[in-house]
Design a protein around this motif. Sequence first.
Motif, PDB file in Angstrom:
ATOM      1  N   LEU A   3     -11.787 -12.575   8.963  1.00  0.00           N
ATOM      2  CA  LEU A   3     -11.991 -11.591   8.066  1.00  0.00           C
ATOM      3  C   LEU A   3     -10.427 -10.899   7.838  1.00  0.00           C
ATOM      4  CD1 LEU A   3     -13.649  -9.777   5.650  1.00  0.00           C
ATOM      5  CD2 LEU A   3     -13.883  -8.317   7.662  1.00  0.00           C
ATOM      6  N   PHE A   4      -9.693 -10.871   6.751  1.00  0.00           N
ATOM      7  CA  PHE A   4      -8.544 -10.164   6.815  1.00  0.00           C
ATOM      8  C   PHE A   4      -8.462  -9.573   5.129  1.00  0.00           C
ATOM      9  CE2 PHE A   4      -8.056 -14.566   5.061  1.00  0.00           C
ATOM     10  CZ  PHE A   4      -7.243 -14.395   3.835  1.00  0.00           C
ATOM     11  N   ARG A   5      -7.504  -8.615   5.308  1.00  0.00           N
ATOM     12  CA  ARG A   5      -7.236  -7.831   3.966  1.00  0.00           C
ATOM     13  C   ARG A   5      -5.941  -7.437   3.872  1.00  0.00           C
ATOM     14  NH1 ARG A   5     -10.680  -2.301   4.047  1.00  0.00           N
ATOM     15  NH2 ARG A   5      -9.470  -1.156   2.135  1.00  0.00           N
ATOM     16  N   VAL A   6      -5.405  -7.583   2.575  1.00  0.00           N
ATOM     17  CA  VAL A   6      -4.174  -7.225   2.131  1.00  0.00           C
ATOM     18  C   VAL A   6      -4.131  -6.241   1.110  1.00  0.00           C
ATOM     19  CG1 VAL A   6      -2.312  -8.335   0.657  1.00  0.00           C
ATOM     20  CG2 VAL A   6      -3.390  -9.635   2.407  1.00  0.00           C
ATOM     21  N   GLU A   7      -3.449  -5.093   1.391  1.00  0.00           N
ATOM     22  CA  GLU A   7      -3.150  -4.090   0.431  1.00  0.00           C
ATOM     23  C   GLU A   7      -1.964  -3.926  -0.019  1.00  0.00           C
ATOM     24  OE1 GLU A   7      -5.059  -0.416   1.545  1.00  0.00           O
ATOM     25  OE2 GLU A   7      -6.177  -1.255   3.409  1.00  0.00           O
ATOM     26  N   ARG A   8      -1.966  -3.488  -1.372  1.00  0.00           N
ATOM     27  CA  ARG A   8      -0.441  -3.454  -2.043  1.00  0.00           C
ATOM     28  C   ARG A   8      -0.517  -2.389  -2.895  1.00  0.00           C
ATOM     29  NH1 ARG A   8       0.631  -6.157   1.677  1.00  0.00           N
ATOM     30  NH2 ARG A   8       1.824  -8.133   1.564  1.00  0.00           N
ATOM     31  N   ARG A   9       0.722  -1.556  -3.244  1.00  0.00           N
ATOM     32  CA  ARG A   9       0.900  -0.584  -4.376  1.00  0.00           C
ATOM     33  C   ARG A   9       1.797  -1.007  -4.984  1.00  0.00           C
ATOM     34  NH1 ARG A   9      -2.090   4.124  -3.005  1.00  0.00           N
ATOM     35  NH2 ARG A   9      -2.762   4.221  -0.933  1.00  0.00           N
ATOM     36  N   VAL A  10       1.540  -0.951  -6.458  1.00  0.00           N
ATOM     37  CA  VAL A  10       2.659  -1.613  -7.404  1.00  0.00           C
ATOM     38  C   VAL A  10       2.877  -0.464  -8.533  1.00  0.00           C
ATOM     39  CG1 VAL A  10       2.508  -4.120  -6.876  1.00  0.00           C
ATOM     40  CG2 VAL A  10       0.915  -3.028  -8.416  1.00  0.00           C
ATOM     41  N   PRO A  11       3.921  -0.379  -9.236  1.00  0.00           N
ATOM     42  CA  PRO A  11       4.056   0.455 -10.374  1.00  0.00           C
ATOM     43  C   PRO A  11       3.516  -0.024 -11.603  1.00  0.00           C
ATOM     44  CG  PRO A  11       6.200  -0.873  -9.943  1.00  0.00           C
ATOM     45  CD  PRO A  11       5.239  -1.120  -8.799  1.00  0.00           C
ATOM     46  N   LEU A  12       2.682  -1.210 -11.595  1.00  0.00           N
ATOM     47  CA  LEU A  12       2.091  -1.736 -13.144  1.00  0.00           C
ATOM     48  C   LEU A  12       0.688  -1.376 -13.086  1.00  0.00           C
ATOM     49  CD1 LEU A  12       2.869  -5.501 -11.739  1.00  0.00           C
ATOM     50  CD2 LEU A  12       4.243  -4.107 -13.395  1.00  0.00           C
ATOM     51  N   ALA A  13       0.767  -1.265 -14.360  1.00  0.00           N
ATOM     52  CA  ALA A  13      -0.886  -0.751 -14.984  1.00  0.00           C
ATOM     53  C   ALA A  13      -1.847  -1.578 -14.120  1.00  0.00           C
ATOM     54  CB  ALA A  13      -0.930  -0.876 -16.389  1.00  0.00           C
ATOM     55  N   PRO A  14      -3.054  -1.037 -14.148  1.00  0.00           N
ATOM     56  CA  PRO A  14      -4.374  -1.984 -13.658  1.00  0.00           C
ATOM     57  C   PRO A  14      -4.531  -3.151 -14.478  1.00  0.00           C
ATOM     58  CG  PRO A  14      -4.813   0.542 -13.566  1.00  0.00           C
ATOM     59  CD  PRO A  14      -3.463   0.162 -14.246  1.00  0.00           C
TER      60      PRO A  14
END
Length: 155
Positions: A3-14
């Motif tokens: 099990l793994f997880r990747v998280e990102r925050r980006v300035p793009l609209a959902p």
Amino acid sequence: MSLFRVERRVPLAPEEVWRRLTDWPAHGRQVPLTRTRVLTPGPNGAGTRFTARTGIGPLSFDDPMEVVRWEPPAAGRPGTCRLEKSGRVVRGWVLVEVTETPGGGSRVVWTEELTVRGVPGAFDPVLARAGRLLFGRAVDGLLRDPRGGRGRSVR
């Protein structure tokens, strides 16, 4: 299972993040030695099937997937897409979540659980680390701003 997880925050609209992350052929352009082919006609949604083929010549394997949950983001509601992997070599699932962040932009959480045939469970931590690295790079590539910006990791 690994099990793994990747998280990102980006300035793009959902909605834009969703469009990019559910462009299945684009995934093949981000994962080395991989091509992705959509098998079902029409727009994406529950029931969409596609196969990622990874490798070179006879050293290749197919990773067939099906979208089993499809809830695009809408006003005030996060987007959720769940894939089931049903291959002979790779089995498991993927959950992609896209949430609008306060002040604009989006948060992406890509969670994946998989098993690889022939790989003993003792190697699950190594497989999880490799998956986090590989899919983290793929998500970054899919979300990269054509003008040079990109998502940043959330730890």
